[in-house]
Write a protein that holds these residues in place. Sequence first.
Motif, PDB file in Angstrom:
ATOM      1  N   ARG A  48      16.186 -23.978  52.214  1.00  0.00           N
ATOM      2  CA  ARG A  48      15.905 -24.440  53.574  1.00  0.00           C
ATOM      3  C   ARG A  48      14.401 -24.455  53.823  1.00  0.00           C
ATOM      4  O   ARG A  48      13.697 -23.502  53.454  1.00  0.00           O
ATOM      5  CB  ARG A  48      16.584 -23.521  54.597  1.00  0.00           C
ATOM      6  CG  ARG A  48      18.103 -23.533  54.556  1.00  0.00           C
ATOM      7  CD  ARG A  48      18.649 -22.401  55.435  1.00  0.00           C
ATOM      8  NE  ARG A  48      20.048 -22.549  55.728  1.00  0.00           N
ATOM      9  CZ  ARG A  48      21.039 -22.132  54.936  1.00  0.00           C
ATOM     10  NH1 ARG A  48      20.738 -21.560  53.772  1.00  0.00           N
ATOM     11  NH2 ARG A  48      22.299 -22.280  55.296  1.00  0.00           N
ATOM     12  N   HIS A  49      13.945 -25.517  54.468  1.00  0.00           N
ATOM     13  CA  HIS A  49      12.542 -25.607  54.874  1.00  0.00           C
ATOM     14  C   HIS A  49      12.455 -26.248  56.256  1.00  0.00           C
ATOM     15  O   HIS A  49      13.200 -27.180  56.568  1.00  0.00           O
ATOM     16  CB  HIS A  49      11.730 -26.464  53.899  1.00  0.00           C
ATOM     17  CG  HIS A  49      11.394 -25.771  52.619  1.00  0.00           C
ATOM     18  ND1 HIS A  49      12.132 -25.916  51.461  1.00  0.00           N
ATOM     19  CD2 HIS A  49      10.387 -24.904  52.309  1.00  0.00           C
ATOM     20  CE1 HIS A  49      11.602 -25.192  50.494  1.00  0.00           C
ATOM     21  NE2 HIS A  49      10.552 -24.567  50.977  1.00  0.00           N
ATOM     22  N   GLY A  50      11.543 -25.747  57.061  1.00  0.00           N
ATOM     23  CA  GLY A  50      11.249 -26.391  58.323  1.00  0.00           C
ATOM     24  C   GLY A  50      10.347 -27.596  58.104  1.00  0.00           C
ATOM     25  O   GLY A  50       9.582 -27.651  57.137  1.00  0.00           O
ATOM     26  N   LEU A  51      10.420 -28.570  59.009  1.00  0.00           N
ATOM     27  CA  LEU A  51       9.535 -29.734  58.995  1.00  0.00           C
ATOM     28  C   LEU A  51       9.033 -29.979  60.417  1.00  0.00           C
ATOM     29  O   LEU A  51       9.824 -29.942  61.370  1.00  0.00           O
ATOM     30  CB  LEU A  51      10.264 -30.997  58.525  1.00  0.00           C
ATOM     31  CG  LEU A  51      10.696 -31.120  57.059  1.00  0.00           C
ATOM     32  CD1 LEU A  51      11.424 -32.447  56.853  1.00  0.00           C
ATOM     33  CD2 LEU A  51       9.498 -31.024  56.125  1.00  0.00           C
ATOM     34  N   ARG A  52       7.731 -30.196  60.547  1.00  0.00           N
ATOM     35  CA  ARG A  52       7.146 -30.549  61.860  1.00  0.00           C
ATOM     36  C   ARG A  52       6.427 -31.877  61.695  1.00  0.00           C
ATOM     37  O   ARG A  52       5.463 -31.982  60.935  1.00  0.00           O
ATOM     38  CB  ARG A  52       6.199 -29.448  62.320  1.00  0.00           C
ATOM     39  CG  ARG A  52       5.616 -29.672  63.696  1.00  0.00           C
ATOM     40  CD  ARG A  52       4.933 -28.416  64.213  1.00  0.00           C
ATOM     41  NE  ARG A  52       5.897 -27.342  64.390  1.00  0.00           N
ATOM     42  CZ  ARG A  52       5.736 -26.106  63.883  1.00  0.00           C
ATOM     43  NH1 ARG A  52       4.679 -25.809  63.154  1.00  0.00           N
ATOM     44  NH2 ARG A  52       6.648 -25.180  64.115  1.00  0.00           N
ATOM     45  N   LEU A  53       6.910 -32.898  62.407  1.00  0.00           N
ATOM     46  CA  LEU A  53       6.464 -34.270  62.171  1.00  0.00           C
ATOM     47  C   LEU A  53       5.494 -34.774  63.245  1.00  0.00           C
ATOM     48  O   LEU A  53       5.597 -34.384  64.413  1.00  0.00           O
ATOM     49  CB  LEU A  53       7.662 -35.225  62.132  1.00  0.00           C
ATOM     50  CG  LEU A  53       8.454 -35.337  60.823  1.00  0.00           C
ATOM     51  CD1 LEU A  53       9.005 -34.000  60.376  1.00  0.00           C
ATOM     52  CD2 LEU A  53       9.584 -36.342  60.989  1.00  0.00           C
ATOM     53  N   THR A  54       4.594 -35.647  62.808  1.00  0.00           N
ATOM     54  CA  THR A  54       3.721 -36.380  63.720  1.00  0.00           C
ATOM     55  C   THR A  54       3.972 -37.871  63.519  1.00  0.00           C
ATOM     56  O   THR A  54       3.924 -38.371  62.389  1.00  0.00           O
ATOM     57  CB  THR A  54       2.240 -36.083  63.439  1.00  0.00           C
ATOM     58  OG1 THR A  54       2.000 -34.680  63.598  1.00  0.00           O
ATOM     59  CG2 THR A  54       1.338 -36.860  64.397  1.00  0.00           C
ATOM     60  N   TYR A  55       4.264 -38.586  64.633  1.00  0.00           N
ATOM     61  CA  TYR A  55       4.554 -40.025  64.589  1.00  0.00           C
ATOM     62  C   TYR A  55       3.381 -40.827  65.143  1.00  0.00           C
ATOM     63  O   TYR A  55       2.509 -40.292  65.856  1.00  0.00           O
ATOM     64  CB  TYR A  55       5.785 -40.346  65.445  1.00  0.00           C
ATOM     65  CG  TYR A  55       7.090 -39.781  64.944  1.00  0.00           C
ATOM     66  CD1 TYR A  55       7.887 -40.484  64.045  1.00  0.00           C
ATOM     67  CD2 TYR A  55       7.545 -38.551  65.396  1.00  0.00           C
ATOM     68  CE1 TYR A  55       9.101 -39.979  63.607  1.00  0.00           C
ATOM     69  CE2 TYR A  55       8.762 -38.031  64.962  1.00  0.00           C
ATOM     70  CZ  TYR A  55       9.533 -38.742  64.061  1.00  0.00           C
ATOM     71  OH  TYR A  55      10.731 -38.234  63.637  1.00  0.00           O
TER      72      TYR A  55
ATOM     73  N   TYR B  50      14.736 -29.320  60.076  1.00  0.00           N
ATOM     74  CA  TYR B  50      14.725 -28.524  58.855  1.00  0.00           C
ATOM     75  C   TYR B  50      15.609 -29.205  57.828  1.00  0.00           C
ATOM     76  O   TYR B  50      16.509 -29.987  58.157  1.00  0.00           O
ATOM     77  CB  TYR B  50      15.127 -27.069  59.107  1.00  0.00           C
ATOM     78  CG  TYR B  50      16.600 -26.769  59.174  1.00  0.00           C
ATOM     79  CD1 TYR B  50      17.277 -26.283  58.056  1.00  0.00           C
ATOM     80  CD2 TYR B  50      17.316 -26.928  60.357  1.00  0.00           C
ATOM     81  CE1 TYR B  50      18.620 -25.974  58.113  1.00  0.00           C
ATOM     82  CE2 TYR B  50      18.658 -26.625  60.423  1.00  0.00           C
ATOM     83  CZ  TYR B  50      19.306 -26.141  59.293  1.00  0.00           C
ATOM     84  OH  TYR B  50      20.645 -25.847  59.351  1.00  0.00           O
ATOM     85  N   THR B  51      15.320 -28.928  56.583  1.00  0.00           N
ATOM     86  CA  THR B  51      16.055 -29.552  55.482  1.00  0.00           C
ATOM     87  C   THR B  51      16.862 -28.502  54.734  1.00  0.00           C
ATOM     88  O   THR B  51      16.462 -27.341  54.624  1.00  0.00           O
ATOM     89  CB  THR B  51      15.094 -30.231  54.486  1.00  0.00           C
ATOM     90  OG1 THR B  51      14.239 -29.234  53.900  1.00  0.00           O
ATOM     91  CG2 THR B  51      14.265 -31.290  55.177  1.00  0.00           C
TER      92      THR B  51
ATOM     93  N   VAL C 279      18.957 -33.472  56.581  1.00  0.00           N
ATOM     94  CA  VAL C 279      17.834 -33.334  57.510  1.00  0.00           C
ATOM     95  C   VAL C 279      18.440 -33.120  58.890  1.00  0.00           C
ATOM     96  O   VAL C 279      19.097 -34.008  59.435  1.00  0.00           O
ATOM     97  CB  VAL C 279      16.929 -34.579  57.495  1.00  0.00           C
ATOM     98  CG1 VAL C 279      15.753 -34.381  58.458  1.00  0.00           C
ATOM     99  CG2 VAL C 279      16.432 -34.859  56.088  1.00  0.00           C
ATOM    100  N   LEU C 280      18.228 -31.928  59.445  1.00  0.00           N
ATOM    101  CA  LEU C 280      18.924 -31.509  60.656  1.00  0.00           C
ATOM    102  C   LEU C 280      17.937 -31.096  61.739  1.00  0.00           C
ATOM    103  O   LEU C 280      16.758 -30.829  61.476  1.00  0.00           O
ATOM    104  CB  LEU C 280      19.844 -30.320  60.342  1.00  0.00           C
ATOM    105  CG  LEU C 280      20.791 -30.479  59.155  1.00  0.00           C
ATOM    106  CD1 LEU C 280      21.525 -29.178  58.898  1.00  0.00           C
ATOM    107  CD2 LEU C 280      21.763 -31.615  59.402  1.00  0.00           C
TER     108      LEU C 280
END
Length: 411
Positions: A93-100, A114-115, A169-170
Amino acid sequence: MPHPAAAEPLSSEVSPIEKARASARILSRLASTSGHVARERLLPRPVRTAADIPVSAEEITADWLTAVLCDRHADARVLSFEIPGGSTGTSTRHGLRLTYNDAGVAASLPTELYTKTTSSVTQRLIQGLAGIIEGEIDFFNKVRPRIDIETPHGYHSAVDRRSWRSISVLENISVTRGATFLHSNVHFDRKAIEDLLSDLATLHGTMWEDPEVTRSDSWMPTPHDLLMSIKTSINMRKRSVIGADRAKAVVPTSLREQADDLWFAFERSMAQATLGPRTFLHGDAHVGNTYRTSEGRTGYTDWQMVRRGSWAFDVALSMTTVLDVEDRRAWERDLLGFYLERLAKAGGEPPELEAAWDLYRAQALYPYHSWTYTIGRGPLQPKMQPDELCLPIIERSAAAIIDHGSIAAVS
């Protein structure tokens, strides 16, 4: 099409030939999966399109995230992302913080994710051989969009059936909902268990006799399928006996002395949970798969073990593992009525309360065996849960078996 109840009784016998075939399958899968993982490490492939399946979060690219998250918004793009942390267990498990870009921001695309990936040979074999590697993926792709309950949203899920490489991807509910993940060391009040039962009723009622669960080629296994997988791949019976001995401080001697009767009753209960009107089951609705939001709402996570079968399987697993013994004894009949009322409102066809009680009381045997198996692990098996979290669940399920006369309930 008749209900499975109209068919011949389900057999739980496993022949030596079937065991030999299962062993051969395990060895074959071990060899092929090891080969796939070795090749992935030696020759990593670029991950750019939605058809690609990253081995881990470290392989994810902004192009891939754009492909899987921005496909309905032509001008939106992921500009960058961070991986704030991770952990490893039966999945990675890994967190993801996205910029669009501005178009992605305007479309309110998700930023806190998180994946879950199957990066290692062990993870792929545990999930693949247990038949659960596709369960969560199919849940988020096919069922989650149809139900309104307290559980994370899924944004992309895929599996490669040859290598058992997978990713989901949740929604990162610890950030988006302020979620706190719960276990057997947390007390659940009446509102918390009603939240869980209300969501199970919504899930079961929405999917009651749905084509996804009734057709013969359904992607969902049954509780009986789980039993047969257990009997051909792991020695659950032996490890459960060892686990009951290790947990003897919370398992009455009278119950430990009935190990054979308990096991045969467990087999019958799994067949019983497969018969009759079918619905979609969480399949692993124990206390360790629950969380509470910052607004006080309790819900379920972790949808890997999804099944199709009797509603009673989920409801018993929930009440037996979530509630302290005295609370269960005081509340369970009322709670069962609460669940049945909401099941009817959601589209299910519940039995009368007394008939429902008989189905419910037979299903305490699965939580008992699954958690004594967990604490009774062998030297080569991973430690899936700390003993201090297993023991309260074993104590609760042992008490429920005695209170409900579960052995007699399936005789």
